[in-house]
Write an enzyme that holds these catalytic residues in place. Sequence first.
Site, PDB file in Angstrom:
ATOM      1  N   GLU A 157      15.524 -11.859  13.604  1.00 32.22           N
ATOM      2  CA  GLU A 157      14.860 -13.069  13.646  1.00 32.22           C
ATOM      3  C   GLU A 157      14.069 -13.535  12.166  1.00 32.22           C
ATOM      4  OE1 GLU A 157      11.451 -10.991  14.471  1.00 32.22           O
ATOM      5  OE2 GLU A 157      13.579 -10.680  14.614  1.00 32.22           O
ATOM      6  N   HIS A 168      14.336  -6.852  12.230  1.00 33.97           N
ATOM      7  CA  HIS A 168      13.983  -8.051  12.892  1.00 33.97           C
ATOM      8  C   HIS A 168      15.123  -8.930  12.453  1.00 33.97           C
ATOM      9  CE1 HIS A 168       9.750  -7.445  14.113  1.00 33.97           C
ATOM     10  NE2 HIS A 168       9.798  -6.484  13.482  1.00 33.97           N
ATOM     11  N   CYS A 187      13.109  -3.723  17.376  1.00 29.46           N
ATOM     12  CA  CYS A 187      12.036  -3.142  16.877  1.00 29.46           C
ATOM     13  C   CYS A 187      11.555  -2.111  18.021  1.00 29.46           C
ATOM     14  CB  CYS A 187      11.077  -4.088  16.413  1.00 29.46           C
ATOM     15  SG  CYS A 187       9.689  -3.507  15.212  1.00 29.46           S
TER      16      CYS A 187
END
Length: 384
Positions: free
Chosen positions: A352, A350, A258
Amino acid sequence: MALDPAVLLLEDGTRYSGRAYGARGRTFGEAVFATGMTGYQETLTDPSYAGQIVVMTAPHIGNTGVNDEDPESSRIWVSGYVVRDPSRIVSNYRANGSLVDQLDADGIVGISGIDTRAITRRLRDAGVMRAGIFSGPDAALSDAEQLELVRGSAQMSGRNLSAEVSTVDGYSVPAEGERIGSVAVLDLGVKAATLGYLAARGFDVNVVPQTITLDELVAAKPDAVFFSNGPGDPGASDRHVELLQGVLREGLPFFGICFGNQLLGRALGFGTYKLPFGHRGINQPVVDVATGRTEITSHNHGFAVDAPIGVVTESPAGFGRVEVSHVNLNDNVVEGLNALDIPAFSVQYHPEAAAGPHDANYLFDRFRDLVVSRTATSSGTDHA
């Protein structure tokens, strides 16, 4: 649920009348829309949303309440919250509170009872813009007074928010299972899930504040460096770009996500620019250029890297060859970078993501493999 009046006002003068939701008062930020149909607690506690008024496109929000397991940080970071139909009851066995009470407790001014899809269409047509939410006594201000306040609020372009979201003191998360080394995580707004995924790959995770210097970082002797997600304009983070260039010159393996992707782009010598309405939500299609595989990914960014797609190019900053590794299939925006002559790569989205999707989770394995291979090579050199 109280029915106090509230107003959402965009800087172009567009007004939406609704009901107060959460704390009462006034708040300002960049109005953005998020398309996830689940995971609102993770969105609210993601530091990347600092400075933003988040409009939820999913119409029904709050039905699963809030709990102590899902937050990505210690608090809610959004500047304001906009929902269409807030749930009147909480229906989930893990819940230990309601969303509206949590918003109130954290002082987050919100608004409900308005057509969030209409707002989304407006932002898609005109681009994201500054906005304000007014409730309680502030709802009684005149239209002109409210608009003057909105237009006098801070722009996102040129804004550095790292100091507002980063940890003040460093802390550590121990490796799980077989330890492979340590990683220094620059906290630019890091999420709890990120630290968990790194620890699960065998890293001792050492989270460091955004004020750290290169000398301090190198003195800690990390085996790798990670730059986290975060809010703000990457063009206003010159010091972090210089720090990353120092990391790259040290030869330390690097992974960024990001905001970390945007900073790698700048460190390599590319520019960044502001997107019309950004990418947010959990349904963005991204293609891995090397494999042709399409991943459904989670995003929250309003800026992007300006790098040539489809060719290998020389880093303008002198770090060798670079390629764009991932591309957004909706608008052809750069979604990842891969340095071919130094151990560094990054993605704009992202991997995660909570509450998902998890298509890109393999990138943590790629980072682990990069560090293991570099460590093995270094050890072989030492023995020679």
